[in-house]
Design a protein around this motif. Structure first.
Motif, PDB file in Angstrom:
ATOM      1  N   SER A  44       0.361  -0.628  -0.193  1.00  0.00           N
ATOM      2  CA  SER A  44       0.309  -0.082   0.182  1.00  0.00           C
ATOM      3  C   SER A  44       0.735   1.011  -0.401  1.00  0.00           C
ATOM      4  N   TYR A 228      -3.824   3.245   0.772  1.00  0.00           N
ATOM      5  CA  TYR A 228      -4.522   2.005  -0.462  1.00  0.00           C
ATOM      6  C   TYR A 228      -3.579   2.221  -1.423  1.00  0.00           C
ATOM      7  N   MET A 233      -6.661   6.508   1.984  1.00  0.00           N
ATOM      8  CA  MET A 233      -7.912   6.519   1.331  1.00  0.00           C
ATOM      9  C   MET A 233      -8.855   6.873   2.271  1.00  0.00           C
ATOM     10  N   TYR A 249     -13.185   0.940   2.244  1.00  0.00           N
ATOM     11  CA  TYR A 249     -11.286   0.162   1.988  1.00  0.00           C
ATOM     12  C   TYR A 249     -11.324  -0.260   3.319  1.00  0.00           C
ATOM     13  N   SER A 252     -14.173  -2.580   5.568  1.00  0.00           N
ATOM     14  CA  SER A 252     -14.227  -4.359   4.807  1.00  0.00           C
ATOM     15  C   SER A 252     -12.418  -4.628   5.115  1.00  0.00           C
ATOM     16  N   VAL A 274      -3.651  -5.843  -4.221  1.00  0.00           N
ATOM     17  CA  VAL A 274      -3.637  -4.659  -4.433  1.00  0.00           C
ATOM     18  C   VAL A 274      -2.786  -3.931  -5.243  1.00  0.00           C
ATOM     19  N   CYS A 284     -10.362   4.825  -9.716  1.00  0.00           N
ATOM     20  CA  CYS A 284     -10.153   4.776  -8.435  1.00  0.00           C
ATOM     21  C   CYS A 284      -9.535   3.114  -8.162  1.00  0.00           C
ATOM     22  N   LEU A 286      -9.574   1.192  -5.763  1.00  0.00           N
ATOM     23  CA  LEU A 286      -9.910  -0.061  -4.755  1.00  0.00           C
ATOM     24  C   LEU A 286     -11.884  -0.586  -6.428  1.00  0.00           C
ATOM     25  N   SER A 287     -11.531   0.391  -7.349  1.00  0.00           N
ATOM     26  CA  SER A 287     -12.855  -0.170  -8.243  1.00  0.00           C
ATOM     27  C   SER A 287     -12.805  -1.613  -8.658  1.00  0.00           C
ATOM     28  N   ARG A 289     -11.541  -4.433  -6.974  1.00  0.00           N
ATOM     29  CA  ARG A 289     -12.145  -4.643  -5.978  1.00  0.00           C
ATOM     30  C   ARG A 289     -13.240  -4.931  -4.970  1.00  0.00           C
ATOM     31  N   CYS A 290     -13.727  -3.154  -5.506  1.00  0.00           N
ATOM     32  CA  CYS A 290     -15.432  -2.967  -4.455  1.00  0.00           C
ATOM     33  C   CYS A 290     -16.531  -3.278  -4.991  1.00  0.00           C
ATOM     34  N   CYS A 310     -13.730   8.815  -1.894  1.00  0.00           N
ATOM     35  CA  CYS A 310     -14.585   7.295  -2.416  1.00  0.00           C
ATOM     36  C   CYS A 310     -15.629   8.944  -3.303  1.00  0.00           C
TER      37      CYS A 310
END
Length: 335
Positions: A44, A228, A233, A249, A252, A274, A284, A286-287, A289-290, A310
């Motif tokens: 990260s 992240y 984040m 995140y 989670s 990651v 994003c 994280l997109s 995985r989200c 976000c």
């Protein structure tokens, strides 16, 4: 006055035309006596960020920032010799793996005295007495005997204590602890964290704690930065309670804690990994995985606004606060 001020810190590797970003736009303020926790999965950018502050990123890495100052001094503008007077003295770091950080060819005593020779000018009997005092401070038994030992002759916990003693030897104003309990058993981990907290309270130094353990963050820090893929984040005050976490995140990570999975057949876990510095999504980070990700998330990278990064901040804010509520479970995928 802030001890450490960081604005828009970036760390890049590779050629400028094809550079990859490892740390992207980190902001950080640490005051005297304040304790900051930085959490996130491996990869990260937690350690790289702190190595950049310490000036330990070598070529082909490049460090840039709008502001990178310590005690009012511009760290990026200082010459190498001027920076060395600060790093190791006023800013110290406990590295992740004590055994690999200590030199196997020198005794514990020699390595502990080296920094004090350079920064404090101590010599002879006064230098040895100060080194023994530090070994006692970090609760190493029989310090006179351990003074002449080599790292391989000590346990992992003792080597970690030696690293802490080295970091504290010049009474730093800011201490960075990078996973200080890695590879130690649970009882030794608790002892090391208790020691760090006690020493922080005694010396009123700023403390930045890098860890994977959210429970440690909640007990030992005032403020949490959730990282992240090189970005923050979420940033929040621990006093408000981690159960108030708002970013998908962070929630989670909380939902994956074993204590929150009692009675379940399998632990909740966020699917995927990651992204590396060379395969970052365009939107994003994280997109992929989200499950909240939509077209906006895929196409546009969100900014950090009011401590949250976000596109779905408002829907998340409106949900229940429990880290294991239905909304959080919808963010998770069983693996």
């Amino acid at each position: 006055m802030s001890l450490l001020t960081v604005k828009n810190l970036r760390v890049e590797f590779g050629e400028k035309k094809q550079s990859s970003i490892a740390v992207d736009g980190i902001d950080l303020n640490v005051a005297q006596g304040q304790r900051i926790g930085i959490v996130g999965e491996s990869g990260s950018g937690k350690s790289v960020s702190m190595m950049a502050i310490m000036g330990l990123i070598d070529a082909p890495g490049r460090v840039s920032a709008d502001v990178l100052s310590f005690n009012g001094q511009d760290l990026l503008g200082l010459s190498a010799s001027a920076r060395r007077k600060i790093i190791g003295k006023d800013i110290a770091m406990i590295f992740q793996d004590a055994l690999s950080s200590l030199n196997p060819s020198y005794t514990i005593g020699d390595q502990l005295m080296e920094g004090m020779k350079v920064h404090l000018g101590l010599r002879g009997k006064a230098l040895r007495e100060r080194a023994l005092e530090l070994l006692s401070l970090v609760e190493i038994p029989a310090p006179v005997r351990r003074f002449d030992c080599y790292p391989h002759q000590l346990s992992g916990g003792m080597n970690q204590r030696v690293m802490i003693a080295m970091a504290l030897s010049c009474e730093p104003k800011l201490l960075i602890a990078d996973e200080p309990t890695t590879a130690l058993d649970v009882t030794v981990q608790a002892q090391i964290m208790d020691l760090l907290l006690r020493l922080h309270q005694q010396h009123q130094m700023g403390l930045i704690l890098i860890t994977h353990d959210l429970a440690v963050v909640s007990e030992m820090t005032d403020e949490i930065h959730v990282m992240y893929a090189g970005q923050v984040m979420e940033r929040a005050q621990v006093a408000q309670g981690l159960e108030q976490a708002k970013h998908p995140y962070t929630r989670s990570l909380l939902a994956a804690i074993p204590e929150h999975n009692k009675g379940a057949q399998r632990l909740n876990a966020l699917a995927g990994v990651v992204p590396g510095r060379d395969d970052r999504p365009s939107g994003c980070l994280l997109s992929p995985r989200c499950v909240l990700a939509d077209q906006l998330c895929v196409s546009q990278r969100p900014a950090l606004i009011s401590g949250l990064r976000c596109h779905h901040v408002q829907p998340v804010l409106d949900e229940a606060n429990s880290p294991v509520d239905n909304m959080t479970q919808s963010l998770m995928k069983q693996v």
